[in-house]
Design a protein around this motif. Sequence first.
Motif, mmCIF file in Angstrom:
data_model
loop_
_atom_site.group_PDB
_atom_site.id
_atom_site.type_symbol
_atom_site.label_atom_id
_atom_site.label_comp_id
_atom_site.label_asym_id
_atom_site.label_seq_id
_atom_site.Cartn_x
_atom_site.Cartn_y
_atom_site.Cartn_z
ATOM 1 N N LEU A 1 -10.756 -27.204 25.044
ATOM 2 C CA LEU A 1 -9.563 -27.172 24.190
ATOM 3 C C LEU A 1 -8.268 -27.126 24.991
ATOM 4 C CD1 LEU A 1 -10.861 -24.756 21.412
ATOM 5 C CD2 LEU A 1 -10.364 -27.196 21.167
ATOM 6 N N GLY B 1 -7.290 -29.622 26.419
ATOM 7 C CA GLY B 1 -6.763 -30.964 26.218
ATOM 8 C C GLY B 1 -6.985 -31.871 27.407
ATOM 9 N N PHE C 1 -2.889 -29.195 21.514
ATOM 10 C CA PHE C 1 -3.696 -28.544 22.536
ATOM 11 C C PHE C 1 -2.907 -27.483 23.298
ATOM 12 C CE2 PHE C 1 -6.302 -32.403 21.986
ATOM 13 C CZ PHE C 1 -7.523 -31.793 21.769
ATOM 14 N N ILE D 1 -14.520 -32.979 20.453
ATOM 15 C CA ILE D 1 -13.237 -33.555 20.859
ATOM 16 C C ILE D 1 -13.372 -35.046 21.128
ATOM 17 C CG2 ILE D 1 -11.479 -33.545 22.682
ATOM 18 C CD1 ILE D 1 -11.934 -30.498 22.867
#
Length: 395
Positions: A175, A177, A337, A318
């Motif tokens: 997470l 990103g 993110f 994701i």
Amino acid sequence: MGSLLNGFAQNIEMLIIGRVFLGIGVGFCNQAVPMYLSEMAPANLRGALNIGFQMATTIGILAANLINYGTSKLSGHLGWRLSLGLAGVPALMVTVGGLILPDSPNSMIDRGERQEARRILQKIRGIENVDEEFQDLIEASEASKTVDNSWKNILKPRNRPQLIIAILIPAFQQLTGINVIMFYAPVLFKTLGFGDDAALMSAVITGVVNVLATSISIFSVDRVGRRVLFLEGGIQMLVCQVLTAFLIGSTYGTTGHGQFSKAGANFVVFLICTYVAAFAWSWGPLGWLVPSEIFPLETRSAGTAITVIFNMIFTFIIGQCFLTMLCYFKFGLFLFFSGFVIIMTLFIYFFLPETKNVPIEEMNTVWKAHWFWGNYIPDEVVGTYAKNIQLPQKL
């Protein structure tokens, strides 16, 4: 097996089966390698040696990107067959290494091979007197044998801190990103004026930065500690994501029409590289290191398996949602993110104790000293080594 099936595939079924074999192999390695390194390494070098796993991964990513770019220029089916088949090279290296390397002393003691375990421990530590550490390993083994099922045991309150870390750290790792940056990099580089060479340039630039920054983590993790790298990396990624979102949003808006100036384009490239560097010396390697070193022997296998499971689940989620989110969020995806980066950085600040230089079988003493997790850890966790060291009452 997976690489051979993919390289010689005659239909889609062979490709799918080959990918299944590759996925199983990667899953085994992601569980076994960090745990093996943490068990074998001396406490003062555990971080550096464990991050060797991430270093090999970053080198592999760079090599794979370059191979994919080169083989894409080949005519016919040769290119993709060669690209997929070459996955057998690192697989062969891992297999040969597995035949050569000894089992860890922890594993030997657990199987009743105490004399051989002592010999291996003396060899890898380079000293004859390993009595205190060896005694801790024996105590850990005896404690693990009182547990009938490690999967049930890991749910008990005394294992609550490690379980939560094993779930959240790998989830947070994805997470951050990082996949957005790595997936989006070729598109960004193309819009910045790299043209048809955008894929190669993004692979080379981000790949080299990834490798160099990971090497920084190797040399610093056992000196400055895990928390410092986590926190610094989180702040650095946050700044880069917010600035990237602002620059792309102010230039292209939501329509996608616009053009970066040369200075603006160079600054975005700098931000991308700075972001990748922050991840590579913090959440990238530490996302595997920390979960591999925090579990007691009786739950270590289950704990590292949980880490891999949640890492792969969030990677999958994701990967599946990325394009749809990009269509709807556009440059706002970086801000999406960055919100998680704030949450995970605060989590590290308040809930992750420092684990550097602590022997792996004495990690419970660190949890016991933590202001919050100490409430879950019983007093009898202190072993032979911990009786001879001083830890602060609350971390």
